[in-house]
Design a protein around this motif. Sequence first.
Motif, PDB file in Angstrom:
ATOM      1  N   PHE B  50       0.854  -1.186   0.000  1.00  0.00           N
ATOM      2  CA  PHE B  50       0.000   0.000   0.000  1.00  0.00           C
ATOM      3  C   PHE B  50       0.889   1.235   0.000  1.00  0.00           C
ATOM      4  CE2 PHE B  50      -2.635  -3.079   2.410  1.00  0.00           C
ATOM      5  CZ  PHE B  50      -3.752  -3.082   1.598  1.00  0.00           C
ATOM      6  N   VAL B  64       3.786   0.375   2.457  1.00  0.00           N
ATOM      7  CA  VAL B  64       3.590  -0.641   3.489  1.00  0.00           C
ATOM      8  C   VAL B  64       3.598  -1.993   2.799  1.00  0.00           C
ATOM      9  CG1 VAL B  64       2.074  -1.495   5.301  1.00  0.00           C
ATOM     10  CG2 VAL B  64       2.048   0.916   4.700  1.00  0.00           C
ATOM     11  N   ALA B  66       2.305  -4.960   3.197  1.00  0.00           N
ATOM     12  CA  ALA B  66       1.331  -5.661   4.040  1.00  0.00           C
ATOM     13  C   ALA B  66       1.430  -7.174   3.840  1.00  0.00           C
ATOM     14  CB  ALA B  66      -0.069  -5.169   3.746  1.00  0.00           C
ATOM     15  N   GLU B  85       0.075 -11.820  14.840  1.00  0.00           N
ATOM     16  CA  GLU B  85      -0.089 -10.544  15.529  1.00  0.00           C
ATOM     17  C   GLU B  85      -0.950  -9.577  14.704  1.00  0.00           C
ATOM     18  OE1 GLU B  85       2.373 -11.294  17.858  1.00  0.00           O
ATOM     19  OE2 GLU B  85       2.067  -9.649  19.259  1.00  0.00           O
ATOM     20  N   SER B  86      -1.592  -8.652  15.383  1.00  0.00           N
ATOM     21  CA  SER B  86      -2.368  -7.625  14.705  1.00  0.00           C
ATOM     22  C   SER B  86      -1.481  -6.858  13.724  1.00  0.00           C
ATOM     23  CB  SER B  86      -2.935  -6.677  15.758  1.00  0.00           C
ATOM     24  OG  SER B  86      -3.493  -5.565  15.139  1.00  0.00           O
ATOM     25  N   GLY B  87      -1.999  -6.607  12.523  1.00  0.00           N
ATOM     26  CA  GLY B  87      -1.249  -5.854  11.537  1.00  0.00           C
ATOM     27  C   GLY B  87      -0.289  -6.691  10.719  1.00  0.00           C
ATOM     28  N   CYS B  88      -0.301  -8.024  10.910  1.00  0.00           N
ATOM     29  CA  CYS B  88       0.648  -8.855  10.173  1.00  0.00           C
ATOM     30  C   CYS B  88       0.153  -9.145   8.764  1.00  0.00           C
ATOM     31  CB  CYS B  88       0.943 -10.151  10.926  1.00  0.00           C
ATOM     32  SG  CYS B  88      -0.436 -11.297  10.921  1.00  0.00           S
ATOM     33  N   GLY B  89      -1.070  -8.756   8.430  1.00  0.00           N
ATOM     34  CA  GLY B  89      -1.538  -8.883   7.055  1.00  0.00           C
ATOM     35  C   GLY B  89      -2.621  -9.915   6.816  1.00  0.00           C
ATOM     36  N   LYS B  90      -3.241 -10.440   7.847  1.00  0.00           N
ATOM     37  CA  LYS B  90      -4.249 -11.488   7.681  1.00  0.00           C
ATOM     38  C   LYS B  90      -5.452 -11.000   6.876  1.00  0.00           C
ATOM     39  CE  LYS B  90      -4.717 -11.924  12.178  1.00  0.00           C
ATOM     40  NZ  LYS B  90      -3.808 -10.872  12.647  1.00  0.00           N
ATOM     41  N   THR B  91      -5.998  -9.861   7.284  1.00  0.00           N
ATOM     42  CA  THR B  91      -7.168  -9.326   6.582  1.00  0.00           C
ATOM     43  C   THR B  91      -6.812  -8.966   5.144  1.00  0.00           C
ATOM     44  OG1 THR B  91      -8.134  -8.505   8.615  1.00  0.00           O
ATOM     45  CG2 THR B  91      -8.861  -7.451   6.598  1.00  0.00           C
ATOM     46  N   THR B  92      -5.658  -8.336   4.967  1.00  0.00           N
ATOM     47  CA  THR B  92      -5.221  -7.969   3.624  1.00  0.00           C
ATOM     48  C   THR B  92      -5.119  -9.210   2.742  1.00  0.00           C
ATOM     49  OG1 THR B  92      -3.978  -6.142   4.577  1.00  0.00           O
ATOM     50  CG2 THR B  92      -3.423  -6.767   2.320  1.00  0.00           C
ATOM     51  N   TYR B 101      -9.007  -6.513  -3.213  1.00  0.00           N
ATOM     52  CA  TYR B 101      -7.786  -5.819  -3.587  1.00  0.00           C
ATOM     53  C   TYR B 101      -7.176  -6.512  -4.784  1.00  0.00           C
ATOM     54  CZ  TYR B 101      -7.638  -3.715   1.133  1.00  0.00           C
ATOM     55  OH  TYR B 101      -7.904  -3.038   2.285  1.00  0.00           O
ATOM     56  N   GLU B 217     -11.918 -13.253  11.490  1.00  0.00           N
ATOM     57  CA  GLU B 217     -12.285 -13.049  12.899  1.00  0.00           C
ATOM     58  C   GLU B 217     -13.797 -13.199  13.105  1.00  0.00           C
ATOM     59  OE1 GLU B 217      -9.943 -12.402  15.194  1.00  0.00           O
ATOM     60  OE2 GLU B 217      -8.278 -11.415  14.174  1.00  0.00           O
ATOM     61  N   PRO B 319       5.050  -2.814   9.469  1.00  0.00           N
ATOM     62  CA  PRO B 319       5.394  -3.289   8.128  1.00  0.00           C
ATOM     63  C   PRO B 319       5.859  -2.144   7.228  1.00  0.00           C
ATOM     64  CG  PRO B 319       3.014  -3.322   8.456  1.00  0.00           C
ATOM     65  CD  PRO B 319       3.618  -2.916   9.748  1.00  0.00           C
TER      66      PRO B 319
HETATM   67  N1  LIG Z   1      -6.054  -0.027   2.755  1.00  0.00           N
HETATM   68  C1  LIG Z   1      -4.882   0.092   3.363  1.00  0.00           C
HETATM   69  N2  LIG Z   1      -4.068   1.132   3.123  1.00  0.00           N
HETATM   70  C2  LIG Z   1      -2.871   1.257   3.737  1.00  0.00           C
HETATM   71  N3  LIG Z   1      -2.379   0.373   4.610  1.00  0.00           N
HETATM   72  C3  LIG Z   1      -3.139  -0.694   4.904  1.00  0.00           C
HETATM   73  C4  LIG Z   1      -4.434  -0.886   4.312  1.00  0.00           C
HETATM   74  N4  LIG Z   1      -4.946  -2.038   4.799  1.00  0.00           N
HETATM   75  C5  LIG Z   1      -4.039  -2.521   5.663  1.00  0.00           C
HETATM   76  N5  LIG Z   1      -2.940  -1.735   5.723  1.00  0.00           N
HETATM   77  C6  LIG Z   1      -1.735  -1.982   6.534  1.00  0.00           C
HETATM   78  O1  LIG Z   1      -1.273  -3.267   6.210  1.00  0.00           O
HETATM   79  C7  LIG Z   1      -0.863  -3.973   7.354  1.00  0.00           C
HETATM   80  C8  LIG Z   1      -1.636  -5.266   7.496  1.00  0.00           C
HETATM   81  O2  LIG Z   1      -2.968  -4.963   7.897  1.00  0.00           O
HETATM   82  P1  LIG Z   1      -4.094  -6.074   8.086  1.00  0.00           P
HETATM   83  O3  LIG Z   1      -5.350  -5.354   8.388  1.00  0.00           O
HETATM   84  O4  LIG Z   1      -4.078  -6.984   6.943  1.00  0.00           O
HETATM   85  O5  LIG Z   1      -3.592  -6.827   9.385  1.00  0.00           O
HETATM   86  P2  LIG Z   1      -4.303  -7.979  10.222  1.00  0.00           P
HETATM   87  O6  LIG Z   1      -3.329  -9.070  10.343  1.00  0.00           O
HETATM   88  O7  LIG Z   1      -5.637  -8.288   9.640  1.00  0.00           O
HETATM   89  O8  LIG Z   1      -4.473  -7.273  11.628  1.00  0.00           O
HETATM   90  P3  LIG Z   1      -5.621  -7.445  12.732  1.00  0.00           P
HETATM   91  O9  LIG Z   1      -5.298  -8.691  13.475  1.00  0.00           O
HETATM   92  O10 LIG Z   1      -5.432  -6.220  13.593  1.00  0.00           O
HETATM   93  O11 LIG Z   1      -6.935  -7.466  12.029  1.00  0.00           O
HETATM   94  C9  LIG Z   1      -1.051  -3.022   8.519  1.00  0.00           C
HETATM   95  O12 LIG Z   1       0.170  -2.398   8.791  1.00  0.00           O
HETATM   96  C10 LIG Z   1      -2.055  -2.031   8.007  1.00  0.00           C
HETATM   97  O13 LIG Z   1      -1.869  -0.797   8.638  1.00  0.00           O
END
Ligand SMILES: Nc1ncnc2c1ncn2[C@@H]1O[C@H](COP(=O)(O)OP(=O)(O)OP(=O)(O)O)[C@@H](O)[C@H]1O
Lengths: 325, 360
Positions: B50, B64, B66, B85-92, B101, B217, B319
């Motif tokens: 990103f 980033v 991700a 961990e939170s922010g490790c990219g699971k949702t992405t 995406y 989740e 990240p």
């Molecule tokens: N649309 C976006 N634009 C910019 N950065 C993004 C975007 N979506 C996610 N990120 C960044 O990408 C990284 C991964 O985010 P993601 O939401 O995939 O994490 P996650 O593992 O799902 O976290 P959580 O457990 O908190 O849900 C994070 O650093 C987040 O800030």
Amino acid sequence: MSNRLLTVEGLTTEFRTERGVARAVNKVSYNVDEGEIVGIVGESGCGKSVTQLSVMQLIPNPPGRIIAGKVWLDGADLLKYKRDSREMRGVRGARMAMVFQEPMTSLNPAMTIGRQMSEVMTEHLKISKKEARERSIDMLAQVNIPDPGKRADDYPHQMSGGMRQRVMIAMAMLCRPQLIIADEATTALDATIQAQLLELLYSVVEKYRTALVMVTHNLGIVARYANRINVMYAGGIIESGTVKEIWSKPMHPYTQGLLRCVPRLGEKLRPIRGMPPSLINRPGTCPFLARCGERRENCYREPATELTHVEGQHSTACAARLGRW
Amino acid sequence: MVTMINAETNAEANAETNAEANAEKNAETNIETNAEKENVLDVVDLKMRFPVRRGLLRRMVAEVKAIDGVSFSIKPGETLGLVGESGCGKTTLGRCIIRLYKPTEGLIMFEGQAISQRGKSELGRFRRRMSMVFQDPYGSLNPRMSSGDIVREPLEIHKLVDNRKEYKERVAELFTMVGLSPDMMDRYPHEFSGGQRQRLSVARALAGDPSLLICDEPISALDVSMQAQVLNLFGELQARKKNLSYLFISHDLLAVQYISQRVAVMYLGRIVELASSADLYSGASHPYSKALLSAQPRPDPFIEETRDRIILEGDVPTPLNPPAGCSFHPRCAYSTARCEKETPELRDVASGHFVACHRV
Ligand SMILES: Nc1ncnc2c1ncn2[C@@H]1O[C@H](COP(=O)(O)OP(=O)(O)OP(=O)(O)O)[C@@H](O)[C@H]1O
Ligand SMILES: Nc1ncnc2c1ncn2[C@@H]1O[C@H](COP(=O)(O)OP(=O)(O)OP(=O)(O)O)[C@@H](O)[C@H]1O
Ligand code: SF4
Ligand SMILES: [Mg+2]
Ligand SMILES: [Mg+2]
């Protein structure tokens, strides 16, 4: 034998809502000894937070009001003090402190961490500004904030979530309170950060022999840290005992159901059916009745039983299990 | 549906005229022929970056990472757990797979076809065969639509039934499948409890008869007894529809262990360990996986009494600026000079147990 620190008796709190008066806390009695860790568990909305806010006299009024009960802290009858009286403000922060889930809402975003901490101390203790700052920095060091002298000049948003929560613990400990109430204090954090924080909290309360009330959804946290546990359902404590008593011999059908909701390999999950009852116009019968698999005819007819001692530290409010019928 | 695939191919040929896109497409078709047809999903070296923009001109000042090179596959009827961990990219990762995406690089093969670079219009059939269940059932359900219409909408979009009566039957069938009474069709989402709302979003997700459900989740916002109900529901659905696969994202390690055959552990945009659920939970190898498993308190005082824990120090790095070498090295107790420089590859260390660590 430890000394009794907090005694809560018949605490009852209601909220005025559009649909009627909701009794969120119903005749709750429990106690906490010096240096003891007590866990409070139960489904969402069962009154865990409102109970703790009532003890601290932090219930928003209106719509909320404590309508009955007593709270003694170390012999002092707290509900005699008005909510915003000097005495009650002295108790809050200095003798009992609370750590919430979201530190951003309890920290002032426009003030440095160091100043916020110093203000807490100059308000409650007779110490100079310089001394207050030194003690703040020392406390930050104790919660493992790296380079605490410099970080004290940070604003809350400049810190990570885990660091802010460590600052909250430091703040809660500043005036060496006798009791800390942690309400879902680590829920919003990651697993590894959560573990780091809980170990920290545990080591701090152990060091100063501070009593700790942990409110949480997480049975694992209670199993690991608590000495005793209060299980709440629909505004009341329905079972209480040491963690080992509760796990080895849960008595109330709700407690049994709660423990069965934990996924275990190779076992089919057996969730509790249905939903908690409305807190408005509560019938006098057992609040778990509608969802209970053990209910008998008398449960429909007789009023709910109060929390009753069984053996050791174990008490339950299930009349059937108490052998009443 | 057959005509649709033809249309898609034409659209692709017309739309993508520049050389780069063509090269990409050729690469996709090549792999397509070699791909393991039996997997419902293959992800190969996926990357998602990103841009971070600043200032009036919204100039890109950083990126980033991700998702930073992720590969795995899911078999029909399999549940792959995804933790980290939170922010490790699971949702992405979930959002890339379902193509909310467009991934920056890498390949996503779904039911044997490359979908990583397809445009929105070319995704039609796949959109239906894959769906997502989110953490917050409130946010993902339209509050102004009745629950029946919420489930009916995807049926309409994908033109899955012809007349009113059939719609009603199909919606009722989906309600029953997730354990909601069809009588509740006229009610609105706010009249449902959290657990019921999550059932509703599962019913909606199942409307297109998907082969892959991405669950992000799905139980985190629920309380323990509702969690147990929804976990059971996922199990029952799979027992009924043998080929339904799940990518199950959760931070509840016990739930993941309960529901998954295999589990992937992510850290800062990469998979650091991937193994069968049994192998991972009994013998995690990566220092981060070990710490993560160790961090979760077991809901049993008799176990907790004697259990030692690994407590990691320091915060999770961002990240935006991941540490060089193994991105876990600043928090790792075993880190060596090599770990600071060289990024460990995900290697198969014991038939199907993959680990990315120099020490293993
Ligand atoms: N649309 C976006 N634009 C910019 N950065 C993004 C975007 N979506 C996610 N990120 C960044 O990408 C990284 C991964 O985010 P993601 O939401 O995939 O994490 P996650 O593992 O799902 O976290 P959580 O457990 O908190 O849900 C994070 O650093 C987040 O800030
Ligand atoms: N300000 C308020 N006005 C009206 N009702 C309230 C208010 N605060 C709490 N309640 C009600 O009191 C009851 C108990 O709420 P409480 O916050 O104590 O639950 P809890 O056990 O802490 O739940 P959770 O686990 O979700 O935090 C709930 O039914 C809630 O709706
Ligand atoms: S590669 Fe090195 S730093 Fe990374 S986890 Fe393994 S030992 Fe630790
Ligand atoms: Mg609460
Ligand atoms: Mg996420």
